[in-house]
Design an enzyme around this catalytic site. Structure first.
Site, PDB file in Angstrom:
ATOM      1  N   MET A  15       0.849  -1.190   0.000  1.00  0.00           N
ATOM      2  CA  MET A  15       0.000   0.000   0.000  1.00  0.00           C
ATOM      3  C   MET A  15       0.886   1.242   0.000  1.00  0.00           C
ATOM      4  O   MET A  15       1.721   1.403   0.894  1.00  0.00           O
ATOM      5  CB  MET A  15      -0.923   0.000   1.220  1.00  0.00           C
ATOM      6  CG  MET A  15      -1.883  -1.178   1.251  1.00  0.00           C
ATOM      7  SD  MET A  15      -2.855  -1.278   2.782  1.00  0.00           S
ATOM      8  CE  MET A  15      -1.630  -1.905   3.952  1.00  0.00           C
ATOM      9  N   VAL A  16       0.723   2.077  -1.004  1.00  0.00           N
ATOM     10  CA  VAL A  16       1.562   3.264  -1.141  1.00  0.00           C
ATOM     11  C   VAL A  16       1.426   4.144   0.096  1.00  0.00           C
ATOM     12  O   VAL A  16       0.318   4.518   0.500  1.00  0.00           O
ATOM     13  CB  VAL A  16       1.166   4.059  -2.406  1.00  0.00           C
ATOM     14  CG1 VAL A  16       1.966   5.353  -2.495  1.00  0.00           C
ATOM     15  CG2 VAL A  16       1.394   3.210  -3.646  1.00  0.00           C
ATOM     16  N   CYS A  76      -2.205  -1.521 -10.058  1.00  0.00           N
ATOM     17  CA  CYS A  76      -2.582  -0.173  -9.619  1.00  0.00           C
ATOM     18  C   CYS A  76      -3.466   0.487 -10.680  1.00  0.00           C
ATOM     19  O   CYS A  76      -3.048   0.646 -11.838  1.00  0.00           O
ATOM     20  CB  CYS A  76      -1.345   0.680  -9.384  1.00  0.00           C
ATOM     21  SG  CYS A  76      -1.730   2.355  -8.810  1.00  0.00           S
ATOM     22  N   LYS A  92       1.441  -9.066  -9.113  1.00  0.00           N
ATOM     23  CA  LYS A  92       0.106  -8.770  -8.584  1.00  0.00           C
ATOM     24  C   LYS A  92      -0.708  -8.170  -9.719  1.00  0.00           C
ATOM     25  O   LYS A  92      -0.304  -7.158 -10.310  1.00  0.00           O
ATOM     26  CB  LYS A  92       0.183  -7.803  -7.404  1.00  0.00           C
ATOM     27  CG  LYS A  92      -1.166  -7.539  -6.730  1.00  0.00           C
ATOM     28  CD  LYS A  92      -0.978  -6.687  -5.483  1.00  0.00           C
ATOM     29  CE  LYS A  92      -2.282  -6.556  -4.705  1.00  0.00           C
ATOM     30  NZ  LYS A  92      -3.280  -5.712  -5.388  1.00  0.00           N
ATOM     31  N   GLU A 135      -7.470  -2.657   2.702  1.00  0.00           N
ATOM     32  CA  GLU A 135      -8.303  -1.760   3.509  1.00  0.00           C
ATOM     33  C   GLU A 135      -8.784  -2.425   4.792  1.00  0.00           C
ATOM     34  O   GLU A 135      -8.888  -1.772   5.829  1.00  0.00           O
ATOM     35  CB  GLU A 135      -9.492  -1.277   2.682  1.00  0.00           C
ATOM     36  CG  GLU A 135      -9.105  -0.265   1.615  1.00  0.00           C
ATOM     37  CD  GLU A 135     -10.290   0.562   1.155  1.00  0.00           C
ATOM     38  OE1 GLU A 135     -11.395   0.376   1.702  1.00  0.00           O
ATOM     39  OE2 GLU A 135     -10.103   1.410   0.266  1.00  0.00           O
TER      40      GLU A 135
END
Length: 492
Positions: A24-25, A108, A147, A233
């Site tokens: 996660m950036v 992304c 991914k 999340e």
């Protein structure tokens, strides 16, 4: 020792990891990874790094990976975004000694990935991706993983996964959403796609999507047959998700802040973002502290706001107030770690196995940014703040200037660059050709000329004392002295 591959890599190096924290950036930094590992996570990814920047900038490497080496933080996979095979491999070679595998980000979906031409926006360029994965598999001492996001068509998704496996991918993470499923259009991830990929390949597969509780993890593994499940999340809102616990928010917040203090430095914006996620539901009620959390400038200030939130929650508990009194509709009191659930697009299948059908326009009407009158109530809160700072700010997509791409890397070029390049490429070219680019503030030619001039002056200063006496003795411009010398006077 030969490089481990496929299931051997998953069993021996990754220790049969089933519970995985996603890349996660700006959010899966060392402190958060350590917190997640202490609460059940068995494998973590670094944030996504930009391969080109990683290669050219030693500070970027040091700040994002080299300074974060920690024995407790293993196994660890480092993820890169890239669109050039050579650059990707160079970056991976610089990172491979600090992790257990290198992951190529092909998932992304954000606008920055579209502009930079990486992430999911490479998913149709199979020849390029095959070359990138194959070259990395040949050159690296650690395995290469990928991914991806799915295509709408299951069969195409399966062929895509098989292509990456054949090129040398040793582990595949499949996010069960398409390129267009993001933001208000996120919807439900398709486990059917993930299940089809798992059956079609002979390498380990991780599933990503629809993971909010530990029960979702178990159900996903049973329904798809994957080796592990990745959470993004869900993990951000409850880092104890893989323990099957829903602890009080302040318990996780205080433990995270303690880890941050033990492993400095940690960028303040990362810490602030984590606290916003953890306290998300409580901040909808105590909005005054939301403003305070956004404004404080120190780690101690963030900790103080978190402490105030804890005290207010404990006061509510002492008074016997529950979440029902607040009318929030949450399944648990707002001070308990729990997921934030986006409203699903209509017609989406609730069991996680179906793909959302046509989404009605009503789903997206919370941001009518294209309205011609551009009144404040049509903008998001973030854009309203920008408008308050700059009343002339233009949010109309049709009127925004189009980015012109750099001739070499595809990133936005400098508007007045003499080479028509982005700053990174311009700096390389200007350095190589000893040239100037005023637009990017590069003065290689000017500095070189100045250095030559200084060297010339230095040489003149060195030669000056040696030539001075000779010039004074034999100066052609000095007229002869007519007066007789001492010897001539004696003779007279």
């Amino acid at each position: 020792m030969s490089k481990l591959q496929g299931f051997e890599f998953w069993r021996q190096t990754l220790k049969e990891a089933r519970f995985v924290v996603a890349p996660m950036v700006d959010q899966s930094e060392l402190a958060w990874r350590l917190l997640s590992r202490r609460h059940g996570a068995q494998l973590c990814y670094t944030p996504m790094f930009h391969a080109q920047v990683f290669v050219r900038d030693s500070n970027y490497r040091r700040e994002n990976l080299y300074n974060e080496v920690c024995e407790e933080d293993r196994p660890l996979i480092t993820q890169f975004c890239a669109n050039d095979p050579e650059v990707f491999v160079q970056a991976a070679l610089l990172a491979q000694d600090y992790c257990d595998a290198i992951d190529l980000n092909l998932g992304c979906p954000q606008m920055i990935a579209k502009r930079g031409h990486y992430g999911v926006f490479l998913q149709d360029e199979w020849e390029l991706l095959e070359k990138m994965v194959r070259l990395a598999n040949e050159k690296l001492s650690v395995p290469i993983t990928c991914k991806i996001r799915v295509f709408k068509d299951i069969e195409k998704t399966v062929h895509y996964a098989q292509m990456l496996e054949k090129a040398g991918c040793q582990l595949l993470t499949v996010h069960g959403r398409t390129k267009d499923q993001k933001g208000a259009m996120t919807g439900i991830a398709s486990w059917e796609h993930i299940k089809a990929v798992r059956k079609a390949v002979g390498i380990p597969v991780f599933a990503n999507g629809n993971i909010q509780h530990l029960s979702d993890v178990e159900r996903c593994i049973q329904e798809t047959g994957v080796q592990g499940v990745m959470s993004a999340e869900g993990n951000l809102h409850n880092p104890a998700l893989f323990e099957g616990r829903s602890p009080p928010v302040w318990e996780m917040a205080e433990e995270y802040l303690e880890v941050v203090k033990q492993h400095p430095p940690c960028t303040l914006s990362f810490v602030r973002a984590h606290l916003f996620k953890l306290w998300h539901h409580t901040l909808q009620i105590h909005q005054d502290l939301r403003e305070d959390l956004a404004k404080v400038k120190t780690l101690e200030g963030l900790a103080d706001v978190s402490k105030q939130l804890r005290l207010r929650c404990q006061e509510e508990i002492a008074r016997g107030k529950g979440v029902e009194e607040k009318g929030s509709g949450l399944p648990l009191p707002h001070w308990i770690c729990q997921p934030y659930v986006r409203p699903a697009p209509k017609d989406a299948v609730a069991n996680g196995n179906g793909q959302a059908s046509e989404v009605k326009k009503t789903v997206c009407q919370k941001r009518a940014l294209e309205d011609s009158d551009r009144t404040a109530d049509t903008l998001s809160k973030n854009k309203q703040k920008k408008r308050s700072r700059n009343p002339n700010k233009n949010f109309c997509p049709e009127q925004k200037p189009k980015y012109i791409k750099c001739d070499q890397c595809g990133n936005p070029k400098g508007n007045k660059c003499v080479f028509n390049l982005c700053r990174g490429c311009c700096k390389k070219k200007a350095y190589k050709e000893v040239a100037d680019c005023p637009s990017h503030g590069l003065r290689f030619k000017t500095k070189a000329d100045k250095r030559k001039a200084e060297e010339g002056e230095e040489e003149e200063r060195k030669e000056g004392p040696e030539m001075g006496p000779e010039k004074s003795r034999v100066s052609p411009q000095s007229p002869p002295d007519p007066s007789p010398g001492p010897q001539e006077q004696l003779l007279l």
